[in-house]
Design a protein around this motif. Sequence first.
Motif, PDB file in Angstrom:
ATOM      1  N   UNK A  11       0.815  -1.234   0.000  1.00 30.65           N
ATOM      2  CA  UNK A  11       0.000   0.000   0.000  1.00 30.65           C
ATOM      3  C   UNK A  11       0.838   1.268   0.000  1.00 30.65           C
ATOM      4  N   UNK A  12       1.976   1.246  -0.680  1.00 28.22           N
ATOM      5  CA  UNK A  12       2.791   2.449  -0.817  1.00 28.22           C
ATOM      6  C   UNK A  12       3.769   2.720   0.304  1.00 28.22           C
ATOM      7  N   UNK A  13       3.760   1.944   1.391  1.00 29.98           N
ATOM      8  CA  UNK A  13       4.717   2.173   2.483  1.00 29.98           C
ATOM      9  C   UNK A  13       6.018   1.444   2.158  1.00 29.98           C
ATOM     10  N   UNK A  14       7.078   2.212   2.051  1.00 33.86           N
ATOM     11  CA  UNK A  14       8.404   1.641   1.843  1.00 33.86           C
ATOM     12  C   UNK A  14       9.373   2.308   2.815  1.00 33.86           C
ATOM     13  N   UNK A  15      10.101   1.513   3.569  1.00 33.96           N
ATOM     14  CA  UNK A  15      11.139   2.029   4.450  1.00 33.96           C
ATOM     15  C   UNK A  15      12.447   1.955   3.674  1.00 33.96           C
ATOM     16  N   UNK A  16      13.050   3.108   3.421  1.00 34.83           N
ATOM     17  CA  UNK A  16      14.276   3.192   2.631  1.00 34.83           C
ATOM     18  C   UNK A  16      15.453   3.563   3.522  1.00 34.83           C
ATOM     19  N   UNK A  17      16.646   3.398   2.972  1.00 41.82           N
ATOM     20  CA  UNK A  17      17.866   3.684   3.716  1.00 41.82           C
ATOM     21  C   UNK A  17      17.878   5.105   4.272  1.00 41.82           C
ATOM     22  N   UNK A  18      17.478   6.083   3.471  1.00 46.90           N
ATOM     23  CA  UNK A  18      17.571   7.464   3.946  1.00 46.90           C
ATOM     24  C   UNK A  18      16.646   7.725   5.139  1.00 46.90           C
ATOM     25  N   UNK A  19      15.565   6.963   5.289  1.00 46.24           N
ATOM     26  CA  UNK A  19      14.723   7.101   6.470  1.00 46.24           C
ATOM     27  C   UNK A  19      15.486   6.646   7.717  1.00 46.24           C
ATOM     28  N   UNK A  20      16.180   5.512   7.585  1.00 40.04           N
ATOM     29  CA  UNK A  20      16.985   4.996   8.700  1.00 40.04           C
ATOM     30  C   UNK A  20      18.068   6.002   9.068  1.00 40.04           C
ATOM     31  N   UNK A  21      18.769   6.500   8.060  1.00 34.82           N
ATOM     32  CA  UNK A  21      19.861   7.457   8.296  1.00 34.82           C
ATOM     33  C   UNK A  21      19.365   8.731   8.983  1.00 34.82           C
ATOM     34  N   UNK A  22      18.245   9.270   8.505  1.00 37.26           N
ATOM     35  CA  UNK A  22      17.716  10.502   9.085  1.00 37.26           C
ATOM     36  C   UNK A  22      17.234  10.293  10.524  1.00 37.26           C
ATOM     37  N   UNK A  23      16.645   9.148  10.820  1.00 37.06           N
ATOM     38  CA  UNK A  23      16.197   8.873  12.188  1.00 37.06           C
ATOM     39  C   UNK A  23      17.393   8.746  13.131  1.00 37.06           C
ATOM     40  N   UNK A  24      18.450   8.086  12.691  1.00 38.42           N
ATOM     41  CA  UNK A  24      19.648   7.960  13.529  1.00 38.42           C
ATOM     42  C   UNK A  24      20.334   9.313  13.682  1.00 38.42           C
ATOM     43  N   UNK A  25      20.371  10.107  12.614  1.00 39.18           N
ATOM     44  CA  UNK A  25      20.955  11.449  12.709  1.00 39.18           C
ATOM     45  C   UNK A  25      20.239  12.283  13.767  1.00 39.18           C
ATOM     46  N   UNK A  26      18.916  12.222  13.763  1.00 39.67           N
ATOM     47  CA  UNK A  26      18.161  13.001  14.745  1.00 39.67           C
ATOM     48  C   UNK A  26      18.458  12.528  16.163  1.00 39.67           C
ATOM     49  N   UNK A  27      18.523  11.218  16.362  1.00 44.47           N
ATOM     50  CA  UNK A  27      18.808  10.684  17.698  1.00 44.47           C
ATOM     51  C   UNK A  27      20.219  11.058  18.153  1.00 44.47           C
ATOM     52  N   UNK A  28      21.145  11.148  17.205  1.00 45.77           N
ATOM     53  CA  UNK A  28      22.538  11.435  17.550  1.00 45.77           C
ATOM     54  C   UNK A  28      22.824  12.918  17.716  1.00 45.77           C
ATOM     55  N   UNK A  29      22.245  13.769  16.849  1.00 46.15           N
ATOM     56  CA  UNK A  29      22.657  15.173  16.787  1.00 46.15           C
ATOM     57  C   UNK A  29      21.556  16.186  17.033  1.00 46.15           C
ATOM     58  N   UNK A  30      20.317  15.749  17.202  1.00 50.94           N
ATOM     59  CA  UNK A  30      19.260  16.691  17.525  1.00 50.94           C
ATOM     60  C   UNK A  30      18.161  16.746  16.481  1.00 50.94           C
ATOM     61  N   UNK A  31      17.058  17.395  16.858  1.00 51.03           N
ATOM     62  CA  UNK A  31      15.840  17.430  16.054  1.00 51.03           C
ATOM     63  C   UNK A  31      16.036  17.988  14.646  1.00 51.03           C
TER      64      UNK A  31
END
Length: 195
Positions: A11-31
Amino acid sequence: ADFNSYLDAGNGYKLRYHHVRLAINRASWGDEHGIPLSAVTYEKKEMARISRTPVPTKLSLSARIVQGHFLLHSSYAIILPAFTTRNRNLLKSLWPLLPHIVTGHRDTPNGHTGLMAAIDNVIRRGWKYQFTQNCSTCATDWSVTTQDFSHATGGQVRLVVQSWRDLGTGRTPFETGWRSHGVGSGDNSGANTCL
């Protein structure tokens, strides 16, 4: 993004690499450096058909970051009429309903090691797997459970398939922790994790 692997929930939901990278970036360096984990949270309820019978299903996805690794929890629940559990060919109609984001590897239709057999054993033979199992190919733990609901009209069985994936640190799209999970790339090369 089209030439990297991804995890597909339908149904159009795809988890891609850049989603993982951006979520980890936020957890590491801020919102301001990425996206919240809630951006990858997903839930979908719909009706499917087993033996021409409409059955309810529910897919749930959630994520956590633990020690710099992106961990994805996927859960798929389906309510089966009890009469279908005696069908030797149930897995043939059930397996295609299970989303890749719960069951799959990169470039293979067979799913995590032992998962297909476990689903058959749990549904048709009533086996219980007391602990989570792990996949020998990718960093995934999985479980299969059922719950019986007896009724005078025949009853129902609720099947729940869950997986916990370690998608890696999000530092490179070529990291084995990421590449072993997704579906094939857009270039149709058939490349696998080893390559």
